[in-house]
Design a protein around this motif. Structure first.
Motif, PDB file in Angstrom:
ATOM      1  N   HIS A  65      -9.076  -0.138  -5.028  1.00  0.00           N
ATOM      2  CA  HIS A  65      -9.427   0.808  -6.084  1.00  0.00           C
ATOM      3  C   HIS A  65      -9.418   2.227  -5.517  1.00  0.00           C
ATOM      4  O   HIS A  65      -9.856   2.447  -4.389  1.00  0.00           O
ATOM      5  N   VAL A  66      -8.949   3.145  -6.342  1.00  0.00           N
ATOM      6  CA  VAL A  66      -8.892   4.559  -5.967  1.00  0.00           C
ATOM      7  C   VAL A  66      -9.604   5.362  -7.040  1.00  0.00           C
ATOM      8  O   VAL A  66      -9.502   5.062  -8.232  1.00  0.00           O
ATOM      9  N   ARG A  67     -10.325   6.388  -6.607  1.00  0.00           N
ATOM     10  CA  ARG A  67     -10.959   7.323  -7.541  1.00  0.00           C
ATOM     11  C   ARG A  67     -10.518   8.735  -7.192  1.00  0.00           C
ATOM     12  O   ARG A  67     -10.657   9.174  -6.054  1.00  0.00           O
ATOM     13  N   VAL A 109      -5.091  -0.494  -7.373  1.00  0.00           N
ATOM     14  CA  VAL A 109      -3.814  -0.373  -6.666  1.00  0.00           C
ATOM     15  C   VAL A 109      -3.486  -1.677  -5.948  1.00  0.00           C
ATOM     16  O   VAL A 109      -4.376  -2.480  -5.662  1.00  0.00           O
ATOM     17  N   LYS A 110      -2.186  -1.848  -5.684  1.00  0.00           N
ATOM     18  CA  LYS A 110      -1.703  -2.998  -4.923  1.00  0.00           C
ATOM     19  C   LYS A 110      -0.877  -2.495  -3.760  1.00  0.00           C
ATOM     20  O   LYS A 110      -0.162  -1.500  -3.882  1.00  0.00           O
ATOM     21  N   PRO A 111      -0.941  -3.185  -2.616  1.00  0.00           N
ATOM     22  CA  PRO A 111      -0.155  -2.780  -1.452  1.00  0.00           C
ATOM     23  C   PRO A 111       1.331  -2.673  -1.783  1.00  0.00           C
ATOM     24  O   PRO A 111       1.860  -3.453  -2.582  1.00  0.00           O
ATOM     25  N   GLY A 112       1.974  -1.694  -1.184  1.00  0.00           N
ATOM     26  CA  GLY A 112       3.412  -1.516  -1.343  1.00  0.00           C
ATOM     27  C   GLY A 112       3.819  -0.719  -2.563  1.00  0.00           C
ATOM     28  O   GLY A 112       4.991  -0.413  -2.739  1.00  0.00           O
ATOM     29  N   GLU A 113       2.869  -0.354  -3.415  1.00  0.00           N
ATOM     30  CA  GLU A 113       3.173   0.393  -4.637  1.00  0.00           C
ATOM     31  C   GLU A 113       2.803   1.867  -4.468  1.00  0.00           C
ATOM     32  O   GLU A 113       1.868   2.204  -3.754  1.00  0.00           O
TER      33      GLU A 113
END
Length: 132
Positions: A65-67, A109-113
């Protein structure tokens, strides 16, 4: 830049009330690894003349997660002061402070994106979306 084990984030701000980029807005970035985890502040930057923030910190491995926190109050205070110089009868000249002094956007978020998250902003509303 994202790798197979991390995601990456970018953003920009368009002030839709004037149809121009919002320059000088401070943005901070925080992450967490899982819904129950504590937020970890990574740092931040500010938008350039094109409304873009090109140097946000890299996301650590394991981020889910990103904020993004946009500090809009200073931007609107400056914009209002500039408008009052040009038009003292501005209908919003009696207001004090910004209606949205900050905007916090949280997303998964997901890795690689890569995640480009633009903010469309005006004095009394905003919207966001996942861009490209």
């Amino acid at each position: 830049m994202s790798t197979e084990t991390t995601a990456s984030v970018s953003t920009h701000i368009l002030d839709t009330s004037i149809g121009r980029p919002a320059e000088g807005v401070a943005i901070s970035l925080a992450v967490r690894a899982g819904s129950g985890a504590e937020w970890q502040a990574l740092g931040g930057s500010a938008t350039d003349a094109d409304g873009r923030c090109k140097d946000l910190p890299a996301l650590p491995e394991g981020t889910t997660h990103v904020r993004l926190d946009f500090e809009t109050e200073v931007y609107f205070d400056k914009k209002q002061a500039d408008a009052q110089q040009d038009a003292p009868a501005n209908r919003d000249s009696d207001t004090t402070g910004a209606f949205f002094p900050e905007v916090a956007i949280t997303f998964a978020v997901k890795p690689g994106e890569h995640y480009h998250v633009p903010l469309l902003l005006n004095p009394f509303g905003y919207s966001v979306y996942r861009g490209s």
